[in-house]
Design a protein around this motif. Structure first.
Motif, PDB file in Angstrom:
ATOM      1  N   UNK A 224       6.850 -10.611  -9.857  1.00 15.63           N
ATOM      2  CA  UNK A 224       6.755 -11.924  -9.202  1.00 15.63           C
ATOM      3  C   UNK A 224       8.098 -12.208  -8.538  1.00 15.63           C
ATOM      4  N   UNK A 225       8.249 -11.708  -7.344  1.00 15.88           N
ATOM      5  CA  UNK A 225       9.509 -11.740  -6.603  1.00 15.88           C
ATOM      6  C   UNK A 225       9.346 -12.609  -5.365  1.00 15.88           C
ATOM      7  N   UNK A 226      10.168 -13.643  -5.246  1.00 13.43           N
ATOM      8  CA  UNK A 226      10.016 -14.598  -4.144  1.00 13.43           C
ATOM      9  C   UNK A 226      10.301 -13.983  -2.779  1.00 13.43           C
ATOM     10  N   UNK A 227      11.269 -13.091  -2.699  1.00 15.06           N
ATOM     11  CA  UNK A 227      11.614 -12.490  -1.415  1.00 15.06           C
ATOM     12  C   UNK A 227      10.510 -11.557  -0.939  1.00 15.06           C
ATOM     13  N   UNK A 228       9.975 -10.744  -1.846  1.00 14.50           N
ATOM     14  CA  UNK A 228       8.850  -9.887  -1.484  1.00 14.50           C
ATOM     15  C   UNK A 228       7.651 -10.741  -1.082  1.00 14.50           C
ATOM     16  N   UNK A 229       7.412 -11.814  -1.823  1.00 14.73           N
ATOM     17  CA  UNK A 229       6.263 -12.682  -1.546  1.00 14.73           C
ATOM     18  C   UNK A 229       6.312 -13.255  -0.134  1.00 14.73           C
ATOM     19  N   UNK A 230       7.512 -13.442   0.388  1.00 12.51           N
ATOM     20  CA  UNK A 230       7.663 -13.994   1.734  1.00 12.51           C
ATOM     21  C   UNK A 230       7.662 -12.902   2.811  1.00 12.51           C
ATOM     22  N   UNK A 231       7.629 -11.639   2.381  1.00 15.82           N
ATOM     23  CA  UNK A 231       7.691 -10.523   3.339  1.00 15.82           C
ATOM     24  C   UNK A 231       6.699  -9.426   2.988  1.00 15.82           C
ATOM     25  N   UNK A 232       5.513  -9.804   2.522  1.00 14.44           N
ATOM     26  CA  UNK A 232       4.531  -8.798   2.104  1.00 14.44           C
ATOM     27  C   UNK A 232       4.079  -7.912   3.261  1.00 14.44           C
ATOM     28  N   UNK A 233       4.134  -8.437   4.474  1.00 15.41           N
ATOM     29  CA  UNK A 233       3.706  -7.648   5.626  1.00 15.41           C
ATOM     30  C   UNK A 233       4.523  -6.386   5.794  1.00 15.41           C
ATOM     31  N   UNK A 234       5.809  -6.455   5.461  1.00 15.79           N
ATOM     32  CA  UNK A 234       6.683  -5.282   5.583  1.00 15.79           C
ATOM     33  C   UNK A 234       6.217  -4.184   4.638  1.00 15.79           C
ATOM     34  N   UNK A 235       6.042  -4.541   3.367  1.00 13.55           N
ATOM     35  CA  UNK A 235       5.629  -3.554   2.371  1.00 13.55           C
ATOM     36  C   UNK A 235       4.215  -3.056   2.650  1.00 13.55           C
ATOM     37  N   UNK A 236       3.325  -3.946   3.052  1.00 15.02           N
ATOM     38  CA  UNK A 236       1.939  -3.564   3.288  1.00 15.02           C
ATOM     39  C   UNK A 236       1.831  -2.500   4.382  1.00 15.02           C
ATOM     40  N   UNK A 237       2.524  -2.703   5.489  1.00 17.86           N
ATOM     41  CA  UNK A 237       2.451  -1.754   6.602  1.00 17.86           C
ATOM     42  C   UNK A 237       2.946  -0.373   6.192  1.00 17.86           C
ATOM     43  N   UNK A 238       4.044  -0.344   5.459  1.00 20.58           N
ATOM     44  CA  UNK A 238       4.624   0.947   5.064  1.00 20.58           C
ATOM     45  C   UNK A 238       3.781   1.618   3.989  1.00 20.58           C
TER      46      UNK A 238
END
Length: 322
Positions: A224-238
Motif C-alpha cells: 500500500x504505497x501512495x506514490x505507486x498508487x498515484x502512478x499505476x499507469x507507469x508500472x502497468x505499461x511496463x
C-alpha cells in the motif's frame, strides 16, 4: 426569621441556581458546532475514499454541527506540516490525518488537539513506537489499512505458482511501504522464493526501477504505497509489455496495474474513523485509550488485466468493478 428557615431558603436558592446553570450548559452543548481539519497527503482513489467515508460518518452522526477544512498536500510531505500547523493555529476541534506523512506532521504539530489517522499501515513504524501494542495514547488514535502480510505473500504463490523470483517495488520515502515489503520478502524467502527489493525515492525514478524489476522477476508485489498508487499507469505499461503479473497491497493499485489484491474498503475504513471522531468530539470516548481499528480484508481480482495476461483466478476471489 429563625435560622432553620434561613437555611431552608438558602438551600432552595442553591438548587434553583444549579438547575439554571445545568440547563444553560446543556443548551450550549446541544448548540455546539465542531470544525474538523482534514489533511490528505495526495489525491488517489484509496485516500479519496477514506476521506469521503470519514466525512459521511460525521455527517451521519452530527449532521450540520460539523464543518470541514479539507486540504490536500499534493504528495508534498513538507506541505503536510504547513497544513496541520494552520489547523493548530485555527484551533480546530479535531484533525484527521490521511496517510502516514500527514499523521507524522500532525503528531509533531500538536499534543492537545485530537488527531485521528487513517490509511496508516503500521502506527508503531509511522510514529517510532517500539513494542507497539495497539494503542498510541496521548492525543492520537485512528485506523489501519494493513491487510495480513503473510496472507499477501501466500496469495502471490497461489496466483503465480511457477514464480521463482519476485520483485517487491516500493517508495523508499514511505516507511510503512518499507515495513510491508520487508515482511513479505521474509515470508517469501521462508518458502524458498528469491525476493528482491526495488526502491525509488520519487516518481521520476519509477520507469527505470519498474523496467529492471520486470526484467528480473516472474511476479511483482507492490504494498500500500501512495506514490505507486498515484502512478499505476507507469508500472502497468511496463508490466504488461513484459508479461509480468503484479499483485498489490490494496484494491486501488490493483485496479491500475495489478491482477489481484488482498484489500480492504477504504471508504469503510474512513467511515470507522469518522465514527471514532464523533465519539471523541461529543465526549463519549477518550482518544488516549482508543485502540487502533482495522478493517477486514477481501481477495479481489482485476478481470481486465487477468485477461490480458491469460491468468485464471482460483475460487474465492471477488471481481473488482474497475
Amino acid at each position: 426569621m429563625n435560622i432553620k428557615r434561613l437555611i431552608a431558603i438558602a438551600m432552595v436558592v442553591c438548587m434553583i441556581a444549579s438547575m439554571l446553570v445545568l440547563g444553560t450548559s446543556c443548551g450550549k452543548e446541544e448548540d455546539k458546532t465542531y470544525v474538523v481539519g482534514i489533511c490528505q497527503l495526495i489525491e488517489h482513489p484509496a485516500l479519496d475514499a477514506a476521506t469521503e467515508g470519514f466525512k459521511q460518518a460525521l455527517k451521519d452522526k452530527l449532521g450540520d454541527k460539523v464543518t470541514f477544512d479539507e486540504q490536500n498536500a499534493s504528495g508534498e510531505q513538507s506541505l503536510c506540516a504547513s497544513i496541520v500547523n494552520s489547523f493548530v493555529a485555527a484551533n480546530v476541534d479535531l484533525i484527521m490525518a490521511n496517510a502516514t506523512p500527514a499523521l507524522q506532521a500532525a503528531a509533531k504539530a500538536t499534543k492537545k488537539i485530537p488527531v485521528l489517522g487513517t490509511s496508516i499501515t503500521e502506527y508503531g513504524v509511522a510514529l517510532g513506537i517500539e513494542g507497539f501494542t495497539g494503542t498510541v495514547g496521548g492525543n492520537i488514535s485512528g485506523t489501519s489499512d494493513l491487510a495480513p502480510l503473510k496472507d499477501q505473500a501466500a496469495m502471490i504463490l497461489e496466483l503465480v505458482p511457477t514464480a521463482k523470483k519476485v520483485a517487491l517495488i516500493y517508495c523508499s520515502t514511505e516507511p510503512n511501504s518499507k515495513y510491508q515489503v520487508e515482511v513479505v520478502k521474509a515470508e517469501l524467502e521462508s518458502k524458498g522464493i528469491t525476493a528482491e527489493l526495488y526502491s525509488f525515492s520519487e516518481s521520476n525514478d519509477m520507469p527505470t526501477v519498474c523496467q529492471n524489476a520486470c526484467a528480473a522477476a516472474d511476479a511483482i508485489y507492490v504494498p500500500t504505497d501512495n506514490t505507486v498508487a498515484s502512478n499505476t499507469g507507469i508500472l502497468n505499461a511496463i508490466a504488461l509489455q513484459n508479461n509480468v503479473p503484479v499483485i498489490a497491497g490494496e484494491e486501488g493499485i490493483m485496479d491500475g496495474c495489478g491482477i489481484a489484491a488482498l484489500s480492504i474498503s477504504y471508504y469503510d475504513l474512513g467511515y470507522k474513523t469518522g465514527e471514532m471522531a464523533a465519539e471523541i468530539l461529543t465526549g463519549k470516548a477518550d482518544i488516549a485509550t482508543m485502540p487502533i481499528a482495522y478493517a477486514p480484508a477481501t481477495k479481489k481480482y482485476n478481470p481486465t488485466i487477468c485477461d490480458k495476461l491469460g491468468i485464471t483466478i482460483p475460487e474465492g476471489y471477488v471481481a473488482s468493478g474497475n
